[in-house]
Structure formats: C-alpha cells, structure tokens
Design a protein around this motif. Structure first.
Motif, PDB file in Angstrom:
ATOM      1  N   MET A   1     -34.522  -1.743   0.998  1.00 13.07           N
ATOM      2  CA  MET A   1     -33.514  -2.576   0.351  1.00 13.07           C
ATOM      3  C   MET A   1     -32.411  -1.683  -0.235  1.00 13.07           C
ATOM      4  O   MET A   1     -32.686  -0.723  -0.940  1.00 13.07           O
ATOM      5  N   ILE A   2     -31.183  -2.000   0.053  1.00 11.77           N
ATOM      6  CA  ILE A   2     -30.034  -1.226  -0.419  1.00 11.77           C
ATOM      7  C   ILE A   2     -29.636  -1.721  -1.805  1.00 11.77           C
ATOM      8  O   ILE A   2     -29.494  -2.912  -2.039  1.00 11.77           O
ATOM      9  N   ASP A   3     -29.460  -0.771  -2.707  1.00 10.69           N
ATOM     10  CA  ASP A   3     -29.028  -1.104  -4.067  1.00 10.69           C
ATOM     11  C   ASP A   3     -27.529  -1.379  -4.044  1.00 10.69           C
ATOM     12  O   ASP A   3     -26.720  -0.480  -3.833  1.00 10.69           O
ATOM     13  N   SER A   4     -27.136  -2.626  -4.256  1.00 10.45           N
ATOM     14  CA  SER A   4     -25.735  -3.021  -4.116  1.00 10.45           C
ATOM     15  C   SER A   4     -24.827  -2.489  -5.220  1.00 10.45           C
ATOM     16  O   SER A   4     -23.612  -2.535  -5.094  1.00 10.45           O
ATOM     17  N   LYS A   5     -25.398  -1.949  -6.301  1.00  9.87           N
ATOM     18  CA  LYS A   5     -24.535  -1.460  -7.385  1.00  9.87           C
ATOM     19  C   LYS A   5     -23.691  -0.262  -6.966  1.00  9.87           C
ATOM     20  O   LYS A   5     -22.717   0.064  -7.630  1.00  9.87           O
ATOM     21  N   TRP A   6     -24.044   0.411  -5.886  1.00  5.54           N
ATOM     22  CA  TRP A   6     -23.289   1.565  -5.402  1.00  5.54           C
ATOM     23  C   TRP A   6     -22.281   1.179  -4.325  1.00  5.54           C
ATOM     24  O   TRP A   6     -21.621   2.027  -3.756  1.00  5.54           O
ATOM     25  N   LYS A   7     -22.143  -0.116  -4.038  1.00  2.00           N
ATOM     26  CA  LYS A   7     -21.265  -0.585  -2.967  1.00  2.00           C
ATOM     27  C   LYS A   7     -19.884  -1.016  -3.465  1.00  2.00           C
ATOM     28  O   LYS A   7     -18.974  -1.204  -2.672  1.00  2.00           O
ATOM     29  N   SER A   8     -19.737  -1.185  -4.792  1.00  2.00           N
ATOM     30  CA  SER A   8     -18.435  -1.616  -5.319  1.00  2.00           C
ATOM     31  C   SER A   8     -18.318  -1.222  -6.788  1.00  2.00           C
ATOM     32  O   SER A   8     -19.319  -0.967  -7.455  1.00  2.00           O
ATOM     33  N   PHE A   9     -17.087  -1.172  -7.260  1.00  2.00           N
ATOM     34  CA  PHE A   9     -16.812  -0.956  -8.686  1.00  2.00           C
ATOM     35  C   PHE A   9     -15.475  -1.584  -9.023  1.00  2.00           C
ATOM     36  O   PHE A   9     -14.662  -1.866  -8.143  1.00  2.00           O
ATOM     37  N   LYS A  10     -15.272  -1.786 -10.325  1.00  5.47           N
ATOM     38  CA  LYS A  10     -14.019  -2.350 -10.828  1.00  5.47           C
ATOM     39  C   LYS A  10     -13.529  -1.461 -11.961  1.00  5.47           C
ATOM     40  O   LYS A  10     -14.308  -1.054 -12.818  1.00  5.47           O
ATOM     41  N   VAL A  11     -12.234  -1.148 -11.955  1.00  3.52           N
ATOM     42  CA  VAL A  11     -11.591  -0.462 -13.075  1.00  3.52           C
ATOM     43  C   VAL A  11     -10.344  -1.262 -13.446  1.00  3.52           C
ATOM     44  O   VAL A  11      -9.725  -1.896 -12.597  1.00  3.52           O
ATOM     45  N   THR A  12     -10.017  -1.255 -14.730  1.00  3.48           N
ATOM     46  CA  THR A  12      -8.848  -1.985 -15.193  1.00  3.48           C
ATOM     47  C   THR A  12      -8.005  -1.113 -16.106  1.00  3.48           C
ATOM     48  O   THR A  12      -8.497  -0.139 -16.682  1.00  3.48           O
ATOM     49  N   GLY A  13      -6.746  -1.481 -16.217  1.00  5.83           N
ATOM     50  CA  GLY A  13      -5.833  -0.820 -17.142  1.00  5.83           C
ATOM     51  C   GLY A  13      -4.903  -1.853 -17.742  1.00  5.83           C
ATOM     52  O   GLY A  13      -4.606  -2.873 -17.111  1.00  5.83           O
ATOM     53  N   ASP A  14      -4.489  -1.601 -18.974  1.00  5.87           N
ATOM     54  CA  ASP A  14      -3.529  -2.504 -19.625  1.00  5.87           C
ATOM     55  C   ASP A  14      -2.193  -1.798 -19.755  1.00  5.87           C
ATOM     56  O   ASP A  14      -2.137  -0.596 -19.983  1.00  5.87           O
ATOM     57  N   TYR A  15      -1.125  -2.572 -19.597  1.00  5.14           N
ATOM     58  CA  TYR A  15       0.217  -2.008 -19.511  1.00  5.14           C
ATOM     59  C   TYR A  15       1.192  -2.851 -20.315  1.00  5.14           C
ATOM     60  O   TYR A  15       1.169  -4.074 -20.242  1.00  5.14           O
ATOM     61  N   ASN A  16       2.064  -2.174 -21.030  1.00  7.27           N
ATOM     62  CA  ASN A  16       3.127  -2.849 -21.778  1.00  7.27           C
ATOM     63  C   ASN A  16       4.372  -2.905 -20.902  1.00  7.27           C
ATOM     64  O   ASN A  16       5.412  -2.331 -21.220  1.00  7.27           O
ATOM     65  N   ILE A  17       4.237  -3.584 -19.795  1.00  6.69           N
ATOM     66  CA  ILE A  17       5.328  -3.729 -18.829  1.00  6.69           C
ATOM     67  C   ILE A  17       5.099  -5.048 -18.090  1.00  6.69           C
ATOM     68  O   ILE A  17       3.972  -5.534 -18.018  1.00  6.69           O
ATOM     69  N   ASP A  18       6.143  -5.625 -17.553  1.00  5.21           N
ATOM     70  CA  ASP A  18       6.024  -6.932 -16.918  1.00  5.21           C
ATOM     71  C   ASP A  18       5.264  -6.860 -15.584  1.00  5.21           C
ATOM     72  O   ASP A  18       5.201  -5.815 -14.938  1.00  5.21           O
ATOM     73  N   ILE A  19       4.714  -7.993 -15.201  1.00  6.80           N
ATOM     74  CA  ILE A  19       3.911  -8.099 -13.986  1.00  6.80           C
ATOM     75  C   ILE A  19       4.731  -7.745 -12.749  1.00  6.80           C
ATOM     76  O   ILE A  19       4.248  -7.063 -11.841  1.00  6.80           O
ATOM     77  N   ARG A  20       5.977  -8.159 -12.702  1.00 10.38           N
ATOM     78  CA  ARG A  20       6.839  -7.870 -11.544  1.00 10.38           C
ATOM     79  C   ARG A  20       6.992  -6.354 -11.335  1.00 10.38           C
ATOM     80  O   ARG A  20       6.889  -5.859 -10.218  1.00 10.38           O
ATOM     81  N   SER A  21       7.222  -5.607 -12.402  1.00 11.20           N
ATOM     82  CA  SER A  21       7.370  -4.147 -12.289  1.00 11.20           C
ATOM     83  C   SER A  21       6.072  -3.498 -11.827  1.00 11.20           C
ATOM     84  O   SER A  21       6.089  -2.544 -11.038  1.00 11.20           O
ATOM     85  N   LEU A  22       4.945  -4.002 -12.294  1.00  7.38           N
ATOM     86  CA  LEU A  22       3.651  -3.475 -11.845  1.00  7.38           C
ATOM     87  C   LEU A  22       3.434  -3.760 -10.366  1.00  7.38           C
ATOM     88  O   LEU A  22       2.972  -2.895  -9.615  1.00  7.38           O
ATOM     89  N   TYR A  23       3.773  -4.955  -9.943  1.00  7.00           N
ATOM     90  CA  TYR A  23       3.619  -5.290  -8.521  1.00  7.00           C
ATOM     91  C   TYR A  23       4.504  -4.379  -7.664  1.00  7.00           C
ATOM     92  O   TYR A  23       4.058  -3.861  -6.633  1.00  7.00           O
ATOM     93  N   GLU A  24       5.741  -4.171  -8.086  1.00  8.91           N
ATOM     94  CA  GLU A  24       6.638  -3.277  -7.346  1.00  8.91           C
ATOM     95  C   GLU A  24       6.078  -1.857  -7.273  1.00  8.91           C
ATOM     96  O   GLU A  24       6.264  -1.161  -6.278  1.00  8.91           O
ATOM     97  N   ALA A  25       5.384  -1.429  -8.324  1.00  6.00           N
ATOM     98  CA  ALA A  25       4.786  -0.085  -8.345  1.00  6.00           C
ATOM     99  C   ALA A  25       3.685   0.059  -7.295  1.00  6.00           C
ATOM    100  O   ALA A  25       3.418   1.163  -6.822  1.00  6.00           O
ATOM    101  N   TRP A  26       3.059  -1.026  -6.925  1.00  2.74           N
ATOM    102  CA  TRP A  26       2.018  -1.010  -5.895  1.00  2.74           C
ATOM    103  C   TRP A  26       2.553  -1.373  -4.511  1.00  2.74           C
ATOM    104  O   TRP A  26       2.018  -0.912  -3.502  1.00  2.74           O
ATOM    105  N   ALA A  27       3.564  -2.229  -4.434  1.00  5.42           N
ATOM    106  CA  ALA A  27       3.925  -2.895  -3.182  1.00  5.42           C
ATOM    107  C   ALA A  27       5.171  -2.372  -2.502  1.00  5.42           C
ATOM    108  O   ALA A  27       5.630  -2.952  -1.533  1.00  5.42           O
ATOM    109  N   THR A  28       5.755  -1.279  -3.008  1.00  3.76           N
ATOM    110  CA  THR A  28       6.912  -0.669  -2.344  1.00  3.76           C
ATOM    111  C   THR A  28       6.678   0.838  -2.220  1.00  3.76           C
ATOM    112  O   THR A  28       5.959   1.441  -3.020  1.00  3.76           O
ATOM    113  N   THR A  29       7.293   1.432  -1.233  1.00  2.00           N
ATOM    114  CA  THR A  29       7.214   2.885  -1.061  1.00  2.00           C
ATOM    115  C   THR A  29       7.755   3.590  -2.299  1.00  2.00           C
ATOM    116  O   THR A  29       7.124   4.501  -2.833  1.00  2.00           O
TER     117      THR A  29
END
Length: 165
Positions: A1-29
């Motif tokens: 049986m494979i232990d699924s806890k090693w198959k994924s993880f989640k990390v989060t960060g909080d930012y004092n900036i608008d959602i649109r600017s964060l999306y642009e930081a990920w979604a444009t070159t």
C-alpha cells in the motif's frame, strides 16, 4: 500500500497586493521572470511565442530556465488550466501537477499552491516531495519580497550556484 501523504503537498502565502497583480505574476512571461525564473517561454497551440505581457492560456506549452543553471537545465510542460483571473494549473517535474489558486481572506490576498501526483522515489536525493516543497516555499517568499518590497532574493550568479555536481 502506497502512503499517499508523500504524493502531494500544499503551501500558501499571504500578500498585501491585489489579486490581479498576483495573477499577472504567475500568468505572464514578464511577471514570472520577476520573481521565479531567469527565462520563461510560453507557446500557443500553433507554437507562437507569447508576448511578455500576454496571458497564458489552457494548452499552452512552456520552457522554464532558472538562475544558477545553464540552458541545459530546462523544465518543459503544459498549461492545463488558466482562467484569466485567479487559477492556473500546469504540469511539472516528474509528471506532477501544480495548481495555483489566488483569493482574498481577511483583507489580504492568498496564493495557495498545491502540487499533486508526485512520484515516489527510492533515492532520497531525488525526492520531489521534499525538494519541490522547499523550492516553492522559497519562491513564494520571493514573490512577496519582490511584489511588496522590490527586493529579489534569488542568486543570479552562476559561479555561486547551489547546483553541486
């Protein structure tokens, strides 16, 4: 049986900036090169190189290059989802996938990164669960530093690379 806890993880960060600017930081070159990559190439389905300020779309492919590594070290993958506002999903190392969700909570913007389908490795030095979690934690901190304070924490000198061979 494979232990699924090693198959994924989640990390989060909080930012004092608008959602649109964060999306642009990920979604444009232009955005992703400010805090994450030395160079990013995104290609449309007919293999046209996207403009630096153009949003990525579902089915685009990418080539990513990091500081500290030469051009032989390239990550290639595909954009699986990109809704234009607050969600992106892409293929990543070892056949895993990464989902980026951006939302607001208690007056701050949150980036939630979920990496899934991480392959199990017998060799601890190849363990993507650990290495990717460390890497993403740093890069989410660098995203905050760059967007909120203008300071880029990345080592940009190849001669001071952490790539020990």
């Amino acid at each position: 049986m494979i232990d699924s806890k090693w198959k994924s993880f989640k990390v989060t960060g909080d930012y004092n900036i608008d959602i649109r600017s964060l999306y642009e930081a990920w979604a444009t070159t232009e955005g992703i090169e400010k805090w994450f990559l030395r160079k990013a190439n995104y290609y449309t389905v007919p293999l046209r190189l996207r403009e630096v300020d153009e949003f990525i779309l579902k089915e685009d492919t990418y080539e990513w290059y990091w500081f500290g590594y030469d051009d032989d070290m390239v990550e290639k993958g595909q954009i699986l989802e990109a809704n234009g506002t607050d969600f992106i999903k892409f293929t990543f190392s070892g056949g895993s996938t990464v989902s980026i969700s951006i939302y607001s909570r208690n007056g701050v913007s949150i980036v939630e990164l979920l990496q899934e389908n991480i392959p199990l490795e017998n060799d601890p030095s190849q363990n993507l669960f650990v290495q990717c979690q460390i890497g993403w934690t740093f890069y989410l901190a660098n995203l905050k530093s760059v967007l909120e304070g203008g300071v880029d924490l990345r080592n940009k000198k190849l001669e001071v690379s952490s790539n020990f061979k």
